[in-house]
Design a protein around this motif. Structure first.
Motif, PDB file in Angstrom:
ATOM      1  N   GLN A 195       0.417   4.509  -2.367  1.00 21.18           N
ATOM      2  CA  GLN A 195       0.323   5.867  -1.827  1.00 21.18           C
ATOM      3  C   GLN A 195       1.269   6.825  -2.561  1.00 21.18           C
ATOM      4  O   GLN A 195       0.896   7.965  -2.865  1.00 21.18           O
ATOM      5  CB  GLN A 195       0.652   5.861  -0.337  1.00 21.18           C
ATOM      6  CG  GLN A 195       0.610   7.253   0.300  1.00 21.18           C
ATOM      7  CD  GLN A 195       1.049   7.254   1.748  1.00 21.18           C
ATOM      8  OE1 GLN A 195       0.890   6.249   2.446  1.00 21.18           O
ATOM      9  NE2 GLN A 195       1.595   8.348   2.214  1.00 21.18           N
ATOM     10  N   TYR A 207      -9.495   7.019  -3.955  1.00 23.28           N
ATOM     11  CA  TYR A 207     -10.459   7.878  -3.263  1.00 23.28           C
ATOM     12  C   TYR A 207     -10.026   9.338  -3.218  1.00 23.28           C
ATOM     13  O   TYR A 207     -10.857  10.243  -3.377  1.00 23.28           O
ATOM     14  CB  TYR A 207     -10.739   7.335  -1.854  1.00 23.28           C
ATOM     15  CG  TYR A 207      -9.707   7.626  -0.808  1.00 23.28           C
ATOM     16  CD1 TYR A 207      -9.918   8.610   0.156  1.00 23.28           C
ATOM     17  CD2 TYR A 207      -8.509   6.906  -0.755  1.00 23.28           C
ATOM     18  CE1 TYR A 207      -8.967   8.877   1.139  1.00 23.28           C
ATOM     19  CE2 TYR A 207      -7.568   7.155   0.220  1.00 23.28           C
ATOM     20  CZ  TYR A 207      -7.791   8.144   1.167  1.00 23.28           C
ATOM     21  OH  TYR A 207      -6.857   8.409   2.114  1.00 23.28           O
ATOM     22  N   GLU A 208      -8.741   9.601  -3.051  1.00 24.04           N
ATOM     23  CA  GLU A 208      -8.280  10.990  -3.042  1.00 24.04           C
ATOM     24  C   GLU A 208      -8.272  11.576  -4.452  1.00 24.04           C
ATOM     25  O   GLU A 208      -8.604  12.753  -4.647  1.00 24.04           O
ATOM     26  CB  GLU A 208      -6.885  11.079  -2.423  1.00 24.04           C
ATOM     27  CG  GLU A 208      -6.888  10.878  -0.905  1.00 24.04           C
ATOM     28  CD  GLU A 208      -5.518  11.088  -0.310  1.00 24.04           C
ATOM     29  OE1 GLU A 208      -4.543  10.557  -0.886  1.00 24.04           O
ATOM     30  OE2 GLU A 208      -5.416  11.776   0.711  1.00 24.04           O
ATOM     31  N   ASP A 236     -10.019  -2.936  -0.443  1.00 26.46           N
ATOM     32  CA  ASP A 236      -9.434  -1.850   0.352  1.00 26.46           C
ATOM     33  C   ASP A 236      -8.309  -1.168  -0.417  1.00 26.46           C
ATOM     34  O   ASP A 236      -8.183   0.058  -0.398  1.00 26.46           O
ATOM     35  CB  ASP A 236      -8.914  -2.391   1.680  1.00 26.46           C
ATOM     36  CG  ASP A 236     -10.026  -2.907   2.583  1.00 26.46           C
ATOM     37  OD1 ASP A 236     -11.144  -2.350   2.506  1.00 26.46           O
ATOM     38  OD2 ASP A 236      -9.797  -3.867   3.335  1.00 26.46           O
ATOM     39  N   TYR A 237      -7.475  -1.980  -1.070  1.00 27.01           N
ATOM     40  CA  TYR A 237      -6.437  -1.401  -1.926  1.00 27.01           C
ATOM     41  C   TYR A 237      -7.064  -0.580  -3.053  1.00 27.01           C
ATOM     42  O   TYR A 237      -6.554   0.482  -3.418  1.00 27.01           O
ATOM     43  CB  TYR A 237      -5.561  -2.502  -2.527  1.00 27.01           C
ATOM     44  CG  TYR A 237      -4.548  -3.089  -1.582  1.00 27.01           C
ATOM     45  CD1 TYR A 237      -3.588  -2.286  -0.970  1.00 27.01           C
ATOM     46  CD2 TYR A 237      -4.528  -4.459  -1.307  1.00 27.01           C
ATOM     47  CE1 TYR A 237      -2.645  -2.826  -0.104  1.00 27.01           C
ATOM     48  CE2 TYR A 237      -3.584  -5.007  -0.447  1.00 27.01           C
ATOM     49  CZ  TYR A 237      -2.649  -4.184   0.151  1.00 27.01           C
ATOM     50  OH  TYR A 237      -1.721  -4.718   1.006  1.00 27.01           O
ATOM     51  N   GLU A 259      -0.163   7.606  -5.922  1.00 26.69           N
ATOM     52  CA  GLU A 259      -1.345   8.457  -5.758  1.00 26.69           C
ATOM     53  C   GLU A 259      -0.943   9.893  -5.438  1.00 26.69           C
ATOM     54  O   GLU A 259      -1.538  10.846  -5.954  1.00 26.69           O
ATOM     55  CB  GLU A 259      -2.229   7.893  -4.646  1.00 26.69           C
ATOM     56  CG  GLU A 259      -3.555   8.630  -4.501  1.00 26.69           C
ATOM     57  CD  GLU A 259      -4.380   8.079  -3.360  1.00 26.69           C
ATOM     58  OE1 GLU A 259      -5.610   8.195  -3.424  1.00 26.69           O
ATOM     59  OE2 GLU A 259      -3.798   7.547  -2.399  1.00 26.69           O
ATOM     60  N   GLY A 289       0.806  -1.216   0.000  1.00 25.73           N
ATOM     61  CA  GLY A 289       0.000   0.000   0.000  1.00 25.73           C
ATOM     62  C   GLY A 289       0.835   1.260   0.000  1.00 25.73           C
ATOM     63  O   GLY A 289       0.374   2.328  -0.439  1.00 25.73           O
ATOM     64  N   THR A 326      -4.945  -6.912   4.355  1.00 29.12           N
ATOM     65  CA  THR A 326      -5.692  -5.921   3.589  1.00 29.12           C
ATOM     66  C   THR A 326      -6.363  -6.588   2.393  1.00 29.12           C
ATOM     67  O   THR A 326      -5.719  -7.324   1.638  1.00 29.12           O
ATOM     68  CB  THR A 326      -4.753  -4.800   3.093  1.00 29.12           C
ATOM     69  OG1 THR A 326      -4.063  -4.249   4.221  1.00 29.12           O
ATOM     70  CG2 THR A 326      -5.542  -3.704   2.403  1.00 29.12           C
ATOM     71  N   TYR A 386      -9.943   0.998  -3.065  1.00 28.04           N
ATOM     72  CA  TYR A 386     -10.459   2.255  -2.530  1.00 28.04           C
ATOM     73  C   TYR A 386      -9.322   3.238  -2.243  1.00 28.04           C
ATOM     74  O   TYR A 386      -9.385   4.416  -2.633  1.00 28.04           O
ATOM     75  CB  TYR A 386     -11.255   1.981  -1.258  1.00 28.04           C
ATOM     76  CG  TYR A 386     -11.635   3.239  -0.501  1.00 28.04           C
ATOM     77  CD1 TYR A 386     -12.664   4.056  -0.934  1.00 28.04           C
ATOM     78  CD2 TYR A 386     -10.934   3.603   0.649  1.00 28.04           C
ATOM     79  CE1 TYR A 386     -13.007   5.217  -0.256  1.00 28.04           C
ATOM     80  CE2 TYR A 386     -11.258   4.755   1.351  1.00 28.04           C
ATOM     81  CZ  TYR A 386     -12.293   5.559   0.898  1.00 28.04           C
ATOM     82  OH  TYR A 386     -12.609   6.708   1.570  1.00 28.04           O
ATOM     83  N   LYS A 387      -8.259   2.756  -1.581  1.00 25.14           N
ATOM     84  CA  LYS A 387      -7.158   3.640  -1.221  1.00 25.14           C
ATOM     85  C   LYS A 387      -6.392   4.144  -2.442  1.00 25.14           C
ATOM     86  O   LYS A 387      -5.706   5.168  -2.367  1.00 25.14           O
ATOM     87  CB  LYS A 387      -6.210   2.916  -0.266  1.00 25.14           C
ATOM     88  CG  LYS A 387      -6.824   2.641   1.098  1.00 25.14           C
ATOM     89  CD  LYS A 387      -5.875   1.874   2.005  1.00 25.14           C
ATOM     90  CE  LYS A 387      -6.511   1.609   3.361  1.00 25.14           C
ATOM     91  NZ  LYS A 387      -5.620   0.830   4.261  1.00 25.14           N
ATOM     92  N   SER A 388      -6.515   3.443  -3.552  1.00 24.24           N
ATOM     93  CA  SER A 388      -5.818   3.861  -4.765  1.00 24.24           C
ATOM     94  C   SER A 388      -6.472   5.074  -5.421  1.00 24.24           C
ATOM     95  O   SER A 388      -5.785   5.874  -6.069  1.00 24.24           O
ATOM     96  CB  SER A 388      -5.775   2.704  -5.776  1.00 24.24           C
ATOM     97  OG  SER A 388      -5.061   1.609  -5.269  1.00 24.24           O
TER      98      SER A 388
END
Length: 429
Positions: free
Chosen positions: A286, A355-356, A348-349, A289, A282, A344, A351-353
């Motif tokens: 990050q 969402y921002e 979840d990965y 991203e 992750g 994880t 979404y975290k990839s």
């Protein structure tokens, strides 16, 4: 401090590789100097006079090369500072450690240290005799230093190119996936476990171990934890994963054991001041991203770089979907339950990839188009389970699309991308 943490700190430090080079060079130079003195004294008459260099000439060579190598080192450090400043201001502060930990950068500085120490030590070891091997070796070392300097400038300029950096991060993510999921492990992983055994486990007496310090979980030595649990006939429930931040004294793990609990078990979980990309997939996501977010910011306004980052994230998610399975139960070779944890999930990965990027790029049609295209490409080459997760996630992305504010041509292209995604997920939608 545990051996694992000491090794992590040494391995990630900037001085480790130059220190190794310096130590080896010091030993070699002293050996060369002694050999030089021995050869000249023993075979002085047999060595051609043209190969023997006057003491003063040798000193001039050594002192000149000391200055030259020190100058190259200074220039290289100046280049490093430029790279670090650029990374921090334009890309992401998290990218700094990629350049600092890059093995080539450390090898180059190690070569500089070797050259400087060689010239300096030989300068002090020049005796009254005429040296033979020393000056020849020093000229060769100087040529190696010059070659390293030229290639380092080339290497640094390539590192500053955003496309090369993004590809480097993608390769870093692929390496983490291979390490976590493709490497054969000496234990078994299961998605489900016998319910009666789990209920019986909860009734037993347990011991709670807490973190000895605050920080990020950098590494978990799964094999050592399972071996310890097997030896002590224990079951361990881990409350953290690589990349998790844990304050001091927060529960780290719960242990059900028939034997006495040893403090050594804490050392198998390495905690440090910053995240590490060794087991933390992750963290790579990050970094990509963050580069995408900087690219779509009003001050930069470079959506093509953002789309490039999203494409690489899509490649990594595709690779992850092929090999990852949600297996919270780990057993030893005899299929006895040893570890319970919460890895994880793919969603979840996912979404975290994005969402921002979704939030800050919702008014940029190129960003939305890029996200939908990436989801489509992941779905096309993935299993039905991954397609289902992609389809469920796409509603979250489509919520921010303001169709009524898009021009007719923008709507047409966005609808085309959406229809491609829909067709790729038809079997599960």
């Amino acid at each position: 401090m545990s051996k694992s943490k000491v090794w992590f700190n040494i391995r990630d430090s900037f001085w480790f590789m130059p220190a190794i080079y310096s130590l080896i060079t010091l030993i070699l130079v002293i050996t060369i100097s002694l050999t030089d003195t021995w050869i000249v004294s023993l075979f002085r008459e047999d060595i051609l006079k043209n190969f023997l260099i006057e003491k003063d000439t040798a000193k001039k060579i050594y002192s000149t090369l000391v200055t030259a190598i020190l100058t190259m080192t200074t220039l290289s450090f100046s280049v490093i500072m430029v790279v670090l400043t650029t990374y921090s201001s334009q890309f992401s502060p998290r990218i700094l450690q990629n350049f600092m930990k890059n093995k080539f950068t450390q090898h180059v500085l190690g070569i500089y240290c070797s050259g400087f120490i060689s010239a300096l030590v030989l300068l002090f070891l020049v005796d009254n005799s005429k040296p033979f091997i020393g000056p020849i070796i020093m000229v060769v070392i100087a040529m190696i230093n010059l070659g390293a300097f030229v290639y380092f400038i080339h290497h640094s300029s390539r590192f500053l190119q955003i496309n090369n950096l993004i590809n480097l991060l993608k390769n870093e993510g692929t390496t983490a996936i291979n390490l976590l999921y493709k490497k054969e492990q000496p234990y078994h992983s299961y998605r489900y476990w016998r319910e009666m055994e789990l209920l019986e486990l909860k009734t037993k007496e347990k011991t709670m171990l807490t973190a000895n310090e605050s920080g990020y979980v950098q590494n978990i030595d799964w094999e050592s934890v399972i071996n310890w649990a097997t030896k002590n006939k224990s079951v361990i429930e881990l409350h953290v994963q690589p990349g998790s931040f844990i304050p001091e004294k927060l529960p780290l793990m719960t242990i059900w054991s028939e034997e006495k609990i040893e403090a050594k078990i804490n050392s198998f979980v390495v905690i440090g001041n910053e995240r590490s990309d060794v087991q933390d997939f992750g963290y790579t996501i990050q970094k990509l991203e963050e580069i995408a977010l900087r690219a779509i910011s009003p001050s930069t306004n470079d959506p093509h770089t953002a789309v490039n980052c999203m494409n690489r994230i899509g490649v990594l998610l595709t690779e992850l979907g092929e090999v990852q399975s949600y297996t919270p139960y780990l057993a030893d070779t005899e299929d006895n339950l040893r570890i319970i944890h919460k890895p994880t999930k793919f969603e979840d990965y996912l979404y975290k990839s994005f969402y921002e990027i979704r939030y800050y790029g919702q008014n940029d049609v190129s960003v939305l188009y890029g996200i939908i295209n990436v989801l489509y490409k992941i779905a096309v080459v993935s299993s039905e389970d991954i397609k289902q997760k992609i389809w469920e996630f796409h509603f979250y992305i489509m919520e921010v699309v303001k169709w009524d504010k898009l021009s007719e041509l923008d709507q047409a292209h966005l609808e085309k991308a959406y229809n491609n995604l829909k067709r790729s997920c038809d079997a599960v939608s």
